[in-house]
Design an enzyme around this catalytic site. Structure first.
Site, PDB file in Angstrom:
ATOM      1  N   ARG A 139       0.880  -1.180   0.000  1.00  0.00           N
ATOM      2  CA  ARG A 139       0.000   0.000   0.000  1.00  0.00           C
ATOM      3  C   ARG A 139       0.908   1.218   0.000  1.00  0.00           C
ATOM      4  O   ARG A 139       1.717   1.398   0.910  1.00  0.00           O
ATOM      5  CB  ARG A 139      -0.903   0.001   1.233  1.00  0.00           C
ATOM      6  CG  ARG A 139      -1.564   1.354   1.466  1.00  0.00           C
ATOM      7  CD  ARG A 139      -2.638   1.327   2.511  1.00  0.00           C
ATOM      8  NE  ARG A 139      -3.828   0.644   2.013  1.00  0.00           N
ATOM      9  CZ  ARG A 139      -5.022   0.743   2.578  1.00  0.00           C
ATOM     10  NH1 ARG A 139      -5.194   1.483   3.654  1.00  0.00           N
ATOM     11  NH2 ARG A 139      -6.061   0.099   2.075  1.00  0.00           N
TER      12      ARG A 139
ATOM     13  N   HIS B 245      -7.549   0.857  -6.212  1.00  0.00           N
ATOM     14  CA  HIS B 245      -7.739   0.012  -5.022  1.00  0.00           C
ATOM     15  C   HIS B 245      -8.427  -1.281  -5.486  1.00  0.00           C
ATOM     16  O   HIS B 245      -9.602  -1.519  -5.188  1.00  0.00           O
ATOM     17  CB  HIS B 245      -8.577   0.765  -3.988  1.00  0.00           C
ATOM     18  CG  HIS B 245      -8.532   0.180  -2.606  1.00  0.00           C
ATOM     19  ND1 HIS B 245      -7.793  -0.955  -2.290  1.00  0.00           N
ATOM     20  CD2 HIS B 245      -9.136   0.561  -1.442  1.00  0.00           C
ATOM     21  CE1 HIS B 245      -7.950  -1.225  -1.011  1.00  0.00           C
ATOM     22  NE2 HIS B 245      -8.759  -0.333  -0.472  1.00  0.00           N
TER      23      HIS B 245
ATOM     24  N   GLN C   6     -10.282  -3.781  -3.101  1.00  0.00           N
ATOM     25  CA  GLN C   6     -11.588  -3.286  -2.679  1.00  0.00           C
ATOM     26  C   GLN C   6     -12.642  -3.603  -3.731  1.00  0.00           C
ATOM     27  O   GLN C   6     -13.720  -4.121  -3.418  1.00  0.00           O
ATOM     28  CB  GLN C   6     -11.504  -1.766  -2.450  1.00  0.00           C
ATOM     29  CG  GLN C   6     -12.777  -1.157  -1.921  1.00  0.00           C
ATOM     30  CD  GLN C   6     -13.079  -1.602  -0.499  1.00  0.00           C
ATOM     31  OE1 GLN C   6     -12.236  -1.512   0.374  1.00  0.00           O
ATOM     32  NE2 GLN C   6     -14.281  -2.100  -0.265  1.00  0.00           N
TER      33      GLN C   6
ATOM     34  N   ASP D 140     -17.271   7.321  -1.051  1.00  0.00           N
ATOM     35  CA  ASP D 140     -15.985   7.197  -0.352  1.00  0.00           C
ATOM     36  C   ASP D 140     -15.621   8.589   0.160  1.00  0.00           C
ATOM     37  O   ASP D 140     -16.261   9.587  -0.203  1.00  0.00           O
ATOM     38  CB  ASP D 140     -14.926   6.654  -1.330  1.00  0.00           C
ATOM     39  CG  ASP D 140     -13.563   6.445  -0.667  1.00  0.00           C
ATOM     40  OD1 ASP D 140     -13.510   6.308   0.572  1.00  0.00           O
ATOM     41  OD2 ASP D 140     -12.543   6.419  -1.391  1.00  0.00           O
TER      42      ASP D 140
ATOM     43  N   CYS E 129     -16.422   1.933   1.164  1.00  0.00           N
ATOM     44  CA  CYS E 129     -15.269   1.057   1.425  1.00  0.00           C
ATOM     45  C   CYS E 129     -14.769   1.181   2.858  1.00  0.00           C
ATOM     46  O   CYS E 129     -14.052   0.306   3.327  1.00  0.00           O
ATOM     47  CB  CYS E 129     -14.154   1.361   0.435  1.00  0.00           C
ATOM     48  SG  CYS E 129     -13.582   3.066   0.549  1.00  0.00           S
TER      49      CYS E 129
ATOM     50  N   ARG F 133     -13.757  -8.492   1.987  1.00  0.00           N
ATOM     51  CA  ARG F 133     -12.347  -8.255   1.629  1.00  0.00           C
ATOM     52  C   ARG F 133     -11.523  -9.482   2.018  1.00  0.00           C
ATOM     53  O   ARG F 133     -10.643  -9.920   1.286  1.00  0.00           O
ATOM     54  CB  ARG F 133     -11.804  -7.031   2.386  1.00  0.00           C
ATOM     55  CG  ARG F 133     -12.380  -5.689   1.971  1.00  0.00           C
ATOM     56  CD  ARG F 133     -11.827  -5.207   0.664  1.00  0.00           C
ATOM     57  NE  ARG F 133     -10.367  -5.137   0.654  1.00  0.00           N
ATOM     58  CZ  ARG F 133      -9.634  -4.138   1.159  1.00  0.00           C
ATOM     59  NH1 ARG F 133     -10.233  -3.091   1.677  1.00  0.00           N
ATOM     60  NH2 ARG F 133      -8.314  -4.145   1.091  1.00  0.00           N
TER      61      ARG F 133
END
Ligand code: CP
Ligand code: NVA
Length: 313
Positions: free
Chosen positions: A107, A134, A137, A229, A269, A297
């Site tokens: 990340r 992402h 996700q 988001d 998310c 996830r």
């Protein structure tokens, strides 16, 4: 799924609809095996290095727990501890880690760093979020939509808010899998044009539709899923106040959700900022599936790691 072994997972664009479908089927299988506590040690003895240059709750815990449930081991490596944080080149880090572990999850900020890491690794590299994408996700989210609605084909997804990493991966994921996606963002925070064009190309092959608008009501009208988001992503903290003003008309609240289809799913998310991009009422409503998203996830990434790093099928 044999063809997935050894591949990197940097963006969903690199995978065919068939490959994504296979990963989602394995996700379903691993989720049910986990629920009945049936062992599924598909990565017994394997190790995953997890490099974090940004904060994380879900990604860190779901990857670490996922490796454990698959019979493997995960190492948490923060940039403060790695020599990479003191200037060791990414390509050296990639080459060295490739001698120790079986996969790397990273990340970070700049997507180009993940590409460089992948270019110099002899083991799979998984993108755990960059400024641009992402994909883990989006993979979990496609699974959640399919699980809740029974299908992905023709599902109408509305994303309201910043045209960010999550929006980009959702655009690619939805357009690859036959969902229709409409994104509503303030004009200066639209998703990147290159990503929108890719998504439109995907959609034209698969029969879906892609629309980018400045009007939240237009995006949400009749939608099956309303997604949002944060307005300021990690690394944009200093823009928070400015963004709060620009995005004020893009809040997902009950009035906006009321324009969607009856019983539309509300997705986020997480982490969420109540009173900003979404109201507490909507986030905690019956329609909200944010905790299922967070849970999925885990299952989706287990499937992903198993096909990239394991000896599966
Ligand atoms: N959604 C998500 O990636 O959460 P974290 O930042 O907590 O990992
Ligand atoms: N867009 C957000 C997602 C966090 C999971 C960020 O990048 O901070």
């Amino acid at each position: 799924m044999g063809g997935l072994r050894g591949r990197h997972f940097l963006t969903l664009q690199d995978f065919t609809p068939r490959e994504i479908k296979d990963m989602l089927s394995l996700t379903r299988e691993l989720k049910s095996r986990q629920k009945i506590e049936e062992p599924h040690l598909l990565l017994k003895g394997k190790t995953l290095a997890m490099i974090f240059q940004k904060s994380s709750t879900r990604t860190r815990v779901s990857f670490e727990v996922g490796m454990w449930q698959l019979g493997g081991y995960a190492l948490f490596l923060s940039s403060q501890d790695l020599q990479m944080g003191r200037g060791e080149p990414i390509k050296d880090t990639a080459a060295v880690l490739s001698r120790y572990v079986d996969g790397i999850m990273i990340r970070t900020f700049d997507h180009a760093e993940v590409e460089e890491l992948a270019a110099h690794s002899t083991i799979p590299v998984i993108n755990g979020l960059t400024d641009l994408y992402h994909p883990c996700q989006a993979l979990g989210d496609l699974f959640t939509i399919q699980e809740k609605l029974g299908t992905m084909q023709g599902v109408n997804v509305a994303y309201v808010g910043d045209g960010n990493n999550v929006a980009h991966s959702l655009l690619l994921g939805c357009s690859k899998m036959g969902l229709n996606i409409r994104v509503a963002s303030p004009p200066e925070y639209r998703p990147q044009e290159e990503v929108v064009v890719r998504a439109m190309e995907n959609a034209s092959l698969l029969g879906g539709r892609v629309l980018v608008t400045a009007d939240p009501a237009e995006a949400v009208a009749g939608a099956d899923v309303v997604y949002t988001d944060v307005w300021a992503s990690m690394g944009q903290e200093e823009e928070k106040n400015k963004r709060r003003a620009v995005f004020s008309g893009y809040q997902v609240n009950s009035k906006l959700v009321g324009k969607a289809g009856p019983g539309a799913l509300v997705m986020h998310c997480l982490p969420a900022y109540r009173g900003e991009e979404i109201t507490a009422e909507v986030l905690e409503s019956e329609q909200s599936v944010v905790l299922d998203q967070a849970e999925n996830r885990l299952h989706a990434q287990k499937a992903l790691m198993a096909v990239l790093m394991g000896n599966i099928i």
